[in-house]
Design an enzyme around this catalytic site. Structure first.
Site, PDB file in Angstrom:
ATOM      1  N   TYR A  93       0.842  -1.206   0.000  1.00  0.00           N
ATOM      2  CA  TYR A  93       0.000   0.000   0.000  1.00  0.00           C
ATOM      3  C   TYR A  93       0.871   1.248   0.000  1.00  0.00           C
ATOM      4  CZ  TYR A  93       0.876   0.757   5.038  1.00  0.00           C
ATOM      5  OH  TYR A  93       1.457   0.994   6.263  1.00  0.00           O
ATOM      6  N   CYS A  94       0.274   2.346  -0.472  1.00  0.00           N
ATOM      7  CA  CYS A  94       0.887   3.675  -0.376  1.00  0.00           C
ATOM      8  C   CYS A  94      -0.167   4.620   0.183  1.00  0.00           C
ATOM      9  CB  CYS A  94       1.468   4.126  -1.713  1.00  0.00           C
ATOM     10  SG  CYS A  94       0.283   4.182  -3.086  1.00  0.00           S
ATOM     11  N   TRP A  95      -0.139   5.880  -0.206  1.00  0.00           N
ATOM     12  CA  TRP A  95      -1.058   6.844   0.409  1.00  0.00           C
ATOM     13  C   TRP A  95      -2.503   6.615  -0.020  1.00  0.00           C
ATOM     14  CZ3 TRP A  95      -1.493   9.797   4.403  1.00  0.00           C
ATOM     15  CH2 TRP A  95      -2.424  10.836   4.437  1.00  0.00           C
TER      16      TRP A  95
END
Length: 366
Positions: A93-95
């Site tokens: 995941y990222c932002w």
């Protein structure tokens, strides 16, 4: 290789590793429990790409950033992921669940791993945390430990956990003892978001049919705010008061807060925060005791003049079942006494009081 639709927050436990592809600074503020940080852009690279995007546009930012991402992904493949077997299943995941995590997933899948991308990224996680606290906190069967400063409430809570009871250590999650002198030596408090992540993670793990012991707290623990849904439940829950003599409490404080004598200058500075409540003359006396490491005299007056009056005013106001509280006597507060106190708390007839707990309002769990 598995191919499927979007992976939601609730699916995270089905993966071998949770990878946070954001920068180290973002990860340090808050992250999914158990995640490891493998940034596709470090803090400085992220700053450079952001500046290029603003000054020269998306193409130039992607051209420069793409090279940085490729170099970082290559490093992770050589180092962090080098020993992973072919059946490894990471969740990335990222932002927002966008390009940073997407680029990592693409490369991991090209290698042959069943990598998946968390739909919505960290922002989806934050929505999950808020929803879980608002939904689950009103359902907790809380039992609230009360007692004036020095009653060893936190130690009793820890002893309850050792004896197999479910406990919610809010001060432990906030890394603060909750009072003006309550900072942990050399330990910074977490970000509010990280506290809420830890809180949601703890609440999710509870058996909803069993009681949860918690210490009476104000709505703020240091600079951390306790979520309203949990505070409402805590204040409506049955209480038990630890009854100990001032002498026993002072003896306990001198052991448990002995570290305050290690930095007299810091202690004197913290006492200055009470000047408006107690006046310059009293604070000067307390600061003199701090500088002289006379903790016995200082703690005795702090109990008598500050903490005990504050406790007397706050409990009846903040705890709805205060008048019906049960009590356990504590002639002393040694480690052995604290273990006996925890056993006595567990043995109390709590069932009759649980019926007074208000049920969640209609729609509160939606």
């Amino acid at each position: 290789m598995s191919r499927r639709g979007p992976v939601c927050v609730g699916d995270r436990h089905g993966f071998d590793t949770i990878i946070d592809a954001r920068s180290p600074a973002e990860f340090a503020v808050d992250h999914l429990p158990g995640a490891i940080n493998c940034p596709v852009l470090d803090d400085e690279e992220r700053r450079i790409v952001g500046t290029l995007y603003k000054q020269q546009g998306a193409f130039e930012a992607r051209r420069v950033g793409g090279a940085m991402v490729a170099a970082n992904l290559a490093r992770h493949l050589r180092e962090r992921f080098a020993e992973q077997p072919a059946v490894w299943r990471p969740l990335v995941y990222c932002w927002r669940g966008g390009m940073r995590s997407g680029s990592m997933v693409t490369w991991l899948r090209l290698v042959g791993w069943d990598a998946q991308q968390l739909s919505g990224g960290y922002k989806a996680w934050r929505r999950h945390v808020i929803t879980q606290i608002d939904t689950l906190a009103p359902q907790l069967h809380l039992r609230v430990l009360c007692g004036p400063t020095g009653s060893a409430k936190t130690r009793v809570l820890q002893a309850l956990a050792e004896q197999g009871a479910q406990t919610l250590d809010l001060e432990g999650l906030a890394r603060h003892r909750g009072s003006v002198l309550g900072g942990w030596p050399g330990v910074a408090q977490p970000a509010q978001t990280a506290f809420e992540t830890a809180l949601a993670d703890a609440i999710e793990a509870f058996d909803a049919t069993q009681p949860v012991y918690v210490e009476a707290e104000s709505s703020r623990i240091g600079r951390i705010s306790v979520p309203p849904a949990l505070m409402l439940r805590l204040r409506a829950s049955p209480c038990v008061e630890i009854v100990a003599s001032p002498e026993a409490r002072l003896d306990f404080l001198l052991r448990d807060y002995a570290n305050l004598g290690d930095d007299p200058q810091l202690l004197a500075h913290q006492l200055h925060n009470l000047r408006e409540l107690h006046g310059g003359e009293v604070i000067a006396r307390w600061q003199a005791w701090a500088h002289g490491r006379n903790l016995a005299a200082l703690f005795a007056e702090l109990m008598a003049r500050h903490y005990d009056p504050l406790y007397a005013r706050s409990q009846g106001t903040n705890l709805q079942q205060w008048e019906e509280r049960q009590s356990v006597a504590a002639p002393a507060l040694t480690p052995a006494d604290i273990e006996r106190l925890a056993s006595a708390v567990i043995a109390l007839p709590w069932q009759s009081l649980n019926a007074k707990l208000p049920l969640p309002a209609s729609g509160e769990n939606s």
